[in-house]
Design a protein around this motif. Structure first.
Motif, PDB file in Angstrom:
ATOM      1  N   UNK A 191       0.818  -1.204   0.000  1.00 54.54           N
ATOM      2  CA  UNK A 191       0.000   0.000   0.000  1.00 54.54           C
ATOM      3  C   UNK A 191       0.859   1.265   0.000  1.00 54.54           C
ATOM      4  N   UNK A 192       2.023   1.175   0.595  1.00 57.33           N
ATOM      5  CA  UNK A 192       2.935   2.329   0.588  1.00 57.33           C
ATOM      6  C   UNK A 192       3.305   2.717  -0.836  1.00 57.33           C
ATOM      7  N   UNK A 193       3.445   1.722  -1.724  1.00 56.32           N
ATOM      8  CA  UNK A 193       3.910   1.977  -3.082  1.00 56.32           C
ATOM      9  C   UNK A 193       2.773   2.226  -4.069  1.00 56.32           C
ATOM     10  N   UNK A 194       1.527   2.159  -3.623  1.00 56.52           N
ATOM     11  CA  UNK A 194       0.411   2.461  -4.512  1.00 56.52           C
ATOM     12  C   UNK A 194      -0.346   3.694  -4.031  1.00 56.52           C
ATOM     13  N   UNK A 195       0.311   4.491  -3.203  1.00 57.88           N
ATOM     14  CA  UNK A 195      -0.273   5.763  -2.798  1.00 57.88           C
ATOM     15  C   UNK A 195      -1.274   5.684  -1.676  1.00 57.88           C
ATOM     16  N   UNK A 196      -1.232   4.605  -0.898  1.00 60.15           N
ATOM     17  CA  UNK A 196      -2.136   4.487   0.240  1.00 60.15           C
ATOM     18  C   UNK A 196      -1.344   4.563   1.539  1.00 60.15           C
ATOM     19  N   UNK A 197      -2.035   4.843   2.631  1.00 59.09           N
ATOM     20  CA  UNK A 197      -1.365   4.934   3.914  1.00 59.09           C
ATOM     21  C   UNK A 197      -1.029   3.561   4.474  1.00 59.09           C
ATOM     22  N   UNK A 198      -0.020   3.519   5.313  1.00 61.97           N
ATOM     23  CA  UNK A 198       0.387   2.287   5.985  1.00 61.97           C
ATOM     24  C   UNK A 198       0.283   2.501   7.489  1.00 61.97           C
ATOM     25  N   UNK A 199      -0.346   1.564   8.178  1.00 59.50           N
ATOM     26  CA  UNK A 199      -0.665   1.754   9.592  1.00 59.50           C
ATOM     27  C   UNK A 199      -0.360   0.480  10.363  1.00 59.50           C
ATOM     28  N   UNK A 200       0.487   0.578  11.378  1.00 61.24           N
ATOM     29  CA  UNK A 200       0.821  -0.589  12.191  1.00 61.24           C
ATOM     30  C   UNK A 200      -0.415  -1.119  12.920  1.00 61.24           C
ATOM     31  N   UNK A 201      -1.381  -0.218  13.182  1.00 62.02           N
ATOM     32  CA  UNK A 201      -2.613  -0.672  13.839  1.00 62.02           C
ATOM     33  C   UNK A 201      -3.382  -1.660  12.972  1.00 62.02           C
ATOM     34  N   UNK A 202      -3.312  -1.485  11.648  1.00 65.33           N
ATOM     35  CA  UNK A 202      -3.980  -2.430  10.755  1.00 65.33           C
ATOM     36  C   UNK A 202      -3.375  -3.817  10.899  1.00 65.33           C
ATOM     37  N   UNK A 203      -2.059  -3.890  11.019  1.00 65.47           N
ATOM     38  CA  UNK A 203      -1.387  -5.183  11.195  1.00 65.47           C
ATOM     39  C   UNK A 203      -1.839  -5.838  12.505  1.00 65.47           C
ATOM     40  N   UNK A 204      -1.923  -5.034  13.560  1.00 59.46           N
ATOM     41  CA  UNK A 204      -2.357  -5.559  14.864  1.00 59.46           C
ATOM     42  C   UNK A 204      -3.784  -6.076  14.790  1.00 59.46           C
ATOM     43  N   UNK A 205      -4.679  -5.279  14.213  1.00 62.12           N
ATOM     44  CA  UNK A 205      -6.093  -5.660  14.148  1.00 62.12           C
ATOM     45  C   UNK A 205      -6.300  -6.844  13.212  1.00 62.12           C
ATOM     46  N   UNK A 206      -5.601  -6.853  12.084  1.00 61.42           N
ATOM     47  CA  UNK A 206      -5.718  -7.972  11.157  1.00 61.42           C
ATOM     48  C   UNK A 206      -5.244  -9.270  11.796  1.00 61.42           C
ATOM     49  N   UNK A 207      -4.137  -9.194  12.527  1.00 56.57           N
ATOM     50  CA  UNK A 207      -3.619 -10.378  13.220  1.00 56.57           C
ATOM     51  C   UNK A 207      -4.610 -10.856  14.278  1.00 56.57           C
ATOM     52  N   UNK A 208      -5.218  -9.912  14.982  1.00 54.42           N
ATOM     53  CA  UNK A 208      -6.247 -10.274  15.957  1.00 54.42           C
ATOM     54  C   UNK A 208      -7.423 -10.951  15.261  1.00 54.42           C
ATOM     55  N   UNK A 209      -7.744 -10.464  14.076  1.00 53.95           N
ATOM     56  CA  UNK A 209      -8.836 -11.062  13.304  1.00 53.95           C
ATOM     57  C   UNK A 209      -8.570 -12.510  12.961  1.00 53.95           C
ATOM     58  N   UNK A 210      -7.338 -12.839  12.593  1.00 53.73           N
ATOM     59  CA  UNK A 210      -7.025 -14.236  12.271  1.00 53.73           C
ATOM     60  C   UNK A 210      -7.154 -15.121  13.515  1.00 53.73           C
ATOM     61  N   UNK A 211      -6.809 -14.577  14.669  1.00 54.02           N
ATOM     62  CA  UNK A 211      -6.987 -15.342  15.905  1.00 54.02           C
ATOM     63  C   UNK A 211      -8.474 -15.574  16.188  1.00 54.02           C
ATOM     64  N   UNK A 212      -9.301 -14.581  15.879  1.00 57.09           N
ATOM     65  CA  UNK A 212     -10.750 -14.762  16.035  1.00 57.09           C
ATOM     66  C   UNK A 212     -11.246 -15.858  15.097  1.00 57.09           C
ATOM     67  N   UNK A 213     -10.713 -15.878  13.877  1.00 53.08           N
ATOM     68  CA  UNK A 213     -11.085 -16.926  12.942  1.00 53.08           C
ATOM     69  C   UNK A 213     -10.672 -18.299  13.435  1.00 53.08           C
ATOM     70  N   UNK A 214      -9.482 -18.387  14.031  1.00 48.90           N
ATOM     71  CA  UNK A 214      -9.025 -19.660  14.583  1.00 48.90           C
ATOM     72  C   UNK A 214      -9.900 -20.077  15.769  1.00 48.90           C
ATOM     73  N   UNK A 215     -10.313 -19.132  16.590  1.00 49.64           N
ATOM     74  CA  UNK A 215     -11.199 -19.430  17.714  1.00 49.64           C
ATOM     75  C   UNK A 215     -12.525 -19.998  17.206  1.00 49.64           C
TER      76      UNK A 215
END
Length: 213
Positions: free
Chosen positions: A164-188
């Protein structure tokens, strides 16, 4: 306000469709090769597993369509799409893009320039959006464990933020945290279903030829 959010969700779904359609075609094109490869290994992929794998492929393609292209890319007409495609891999203004990186965890996680509640909507969206990844990784691959789902979510999300950094979009560490949490919810969710329907869950694994499907 609820209509606004429903409209936003529908907009995201529409943006996911182009790559999902391409992925559907690719899935059926390579299915004979996959079937021969499994037969060579003495395995067979039954209807349950093939259906879940198909949905997983569609999900991954839709997720890529939604996150790996410039915002609004799929909303343009065909002529504008061709013009836009020329700039997808063009050099971006690095100085401007560096200002759009949010690398401090949990900073402004709920703040947003959108309407009231938009920050919470995006927070929940980032969690829910990656939940199928954690679920399908556990469902379709052998020896499921939360580490595999978490690693899949973290690596996928981290790669998305880099692109996303190279296609003109913002990059946010919070997205990585929330997305990772989402995968744990899927595993649950997978764990809950496996506990309640263990026989059904086994049908989503490859079986030996001649064994139960």
């Amino acid at each position: 306000m609820s209509l606004f959010y429903l409209s936003a969700i529908w907009s995201y779904i529409v943006q996911m469709l182009p790559c999902m359609l391409l992925a559907a075609g690719a899935f059926f094109l390579i299915r004979p090769w996959r079937k021969r490869n499994l037969t060579f290994q003495g395995l067979i992929s039954g209807l349950y597993r093939e259906s879940a794998l198909f949905l997983f492929v569609l999900f991954c393609a839709g997720l890529g369509s939604l996150t790996l292209f410039p915002q609004g890319f799929w909303r343009w007409n065909s002529f504008c799409l061709m013009l836009q495609a020329k700039h997808v891999f063009a050099l971006v203004d690095l100085s401007f893009q560096l200002q759009r990186i949010q690398w401090i965890p949990f900073l402004n996680m709920l703040n947003s320039d959108g309407p009231i509640g938009w920050g919470l909507f995006m927070l929940l969206g980032n969690i829910i959006m990656f939940s199928p990844l954690g679920f399908f990784v556990a469902l379709l691959w052998r020896h499921p464990c939360w580490q595999k789902s978490l690693l899949a979510g973290f690596c996928s999300s981290f790669l998305v933020e880099i692109i996303q950094f190279f296609v003109g979009r913002g990059s946010d560490i919070n997205d990585v945290i929330l997305n990772s949490l989402g995968t744990l919810c899927g595993f649950w969710l997978f764990c809950v279903l496996r506990q309640r329907f263990p026989i059904l869950i086994k049908k989503f694994q490859c079986s030996p030829i001649g064994g139960p499907i």
